[in-house]
Design a protein around this motif. Structure first.
Motif, mmCIF file in Angstrom:
data_model
loop_
_atom_site.group_PDB
_atom_site.id
_atom_site.type_symbol
_atom_site.label_atom_id
_atom_site.label_comp_id
_atom_site.label_asym_id
_atom_site.label_seq_id
_atom_site.Cartn_x
_atom_site.Cartn_y
_atom_site.Cartn_z
ATOM 1 N N GLU A 83 -45.420 33.172 -83.845
ATOM 2 C CA GLU A 83 -44.886 32.515 -82.558
ATOM 3 C C GLU A 83 -43.280 32.095 -82.609
ATOM 4 O O GLU A 83 -42.501 32.260 -82.280
ATOM 5 C CB GLU A 83 -45.372 30.962 -81.750
ATOM 6 C CG GLU A 83 -47.561 31.538 -81.959
ATOM 7 C CD GLU A 83 -47.995 30.501 -81.470
ATOM 8 O OE1 GLU A 83 -47.671 29.671 -82.136
ATOM 9 O OE2 GLU A 83 -49.567 30.461 -81.640
ATOM 10 N N GLY A 84 -42.984 31.182 -83.834
ATOM 11 C CA GLY A 84 -41.848 31.301 -83.863
ATOM 12 C C GLY A 84 -40.565 32.284 -83.609
ATOM 13 O O GLY A 84 -39.499 32.236 -82.981
ATOM 14 N N LEU A 85 -40.903 33.860 -83.832
ATOM 15 C CA LEU A 85 -40.408 34.557 -83.636
ATOM 16 C C LEU A 85 -40.250 35.148 -82.282
ATOM 17 O O LEU A 85 -38.793 35.499 -81.433
ATOM 18 C CB LEU A 85 -40.550 35.932 -84.616
ATOM 19 C CG LEU A 85 -39.980 36.249 -86.272
ATOM 20 C CD1 LEU A 85 -41.576 36.952 -87.093
ATOM 21 C CD2 LEU A 85 -39.289 35.608 -86.701
ATOM 22 N N GLU A 86 -41.552 35.691 -81.646
ATOM 23 C CA GLU A 86 -41.177 35.297 -80.221
ATOM 24 C C GLU A 86 -40.283 34.405 -79.917
ATOM 25 O O GLU A 86 -39.800 34.910 -78.742
ATOM 26 C CB GLU A 86 -42.791 35.513 -79.862
ATOM 27 C CG GLU A 86 -43.739 36.972 -80.302
ATOM 28 C CD GLU A 86 -44.609 36.947 -79.462
ATOM 29 O OE1 GLU A 86 -45.475 35.678 -78.675
ATOM 30 O OE2 GLU A 86 -45.245 37.515 -80.338
ATOM 31 N N ALA A 87 -40.686 33.481 -80.004
ATOM 32 C CA ALA A 87 -39.195 32.005 -78.971
ATOM 33 C C ALA A 87 -37.979 32.615 -79.179
ATOM 34 O O ALA A 87 -37.332 32.645 -78.314
ATOM 35 C CB ALA A 87 -40.667 30.917 -79.598
ATOM 36 N N GLY A 88 -37.797 32.292 -80.877
ATOM 37 C CA GLY A 88 -36.292 32.898 -80.578
ATOM 38 C C GLY A 88 -36.030 34.146 -80.629
ATOM 39 O O GLY A 88 -34.826 34.501 -81.116
#
Length: 214
Positions: A83-88
């Protein structure tokens, strides 16, 4: 195939699945609280089911053994990372410099761990003692390798870099830094700074600094 409307079949199944998931989550959350408070080895299945207010048999309907709770914790962290990679915007980083991608990745990993330092410490210790680093799929290593591979294809990582070796090296650096952080005084250590420093030390041997600007 039949004349019965699909909703009469799928809705009850959906309710059952939701109820099963709620019970599983209740057991899992109860276990995490106990593991954090008193340690993984010191916590019994009976204590977990008592806190979760479920029968002992219900526990084994969702988890075959206590170690499966560690695997669940690892999977939860992988999901938070995704999720963090997608958000970034890092799931498809072809247009971003390798140093930037890996730096942001380390920041995300640090954030996941510092959200609940005591829980991270308890669960990481259990994860290591249970041997997960040896037999679990090296998800982080694969992720790092893909970032390095993209950088090599883009041209800011030398062509002779072994991307698989680099990925495993970064994973080992990440886990070693995380483990050292859990062994120290949380209020006196900055996990993100430590991860960034460790990542930089590796990248200085892989990526020319002039390639970090893009």
């Amino acid at each position: 195939m039949g004349d019965t409307p699909a909703t009469t079949v799928t809705q009850p199944q959906g309710r059952r699945e939701r109820n099963k998931l709620r019970v599983k989550n209740r057991i899992y959350e109860a276990a995490l609280v106990l593991f954090t408070q008193q340690g993984y080895d010191q916590t019994t299945v009976d204590e977990i089911t008592e806190r979760a207010d479920v029968a002992r048999g219900t526990f084994f309907n969702h988890f075959q053994r206590k170690e499966d709770l560690i695997a669940e914790w690892g999977q939860e962290r992988r999901e938070l990372l995704r999720e963090g990679l997608e958000a970034g915007g890092l799931t498809n980083p072809e247009d971003k410099a390798t140093r930037h991608v890996l730096s942001r990745c380390m920041s995300i990993l640090a954030d996941i761990s510092v959200r609940n330092p005591a829980q991270t410490k308890a669960m990481l210790t259990a994860w290591v003692r249970a041997g997960f680093p040896l037999h679990e799929h090296p998800y982080a290593a694969h992720m790092f390798s893909e970032f390095i591979r993209a950088g090599r294809e883009r041209g800011d990582v030398p062509q002779d870099v072994d991307v698989e070796l680099a990925g495993h090296l970064l994973r080992d650096i990440y886990l070693g830094t995380l483990y050292q952080w859990t062994r120290g005084a949380e209020e006196d250590s900055d996990l993100e700074a430590a991860l960034q420093a460790a990542c930089t030390a590796v990248l200085d041997g892989l990526v020319p600094r002039c390639a970090s600007v893009r």
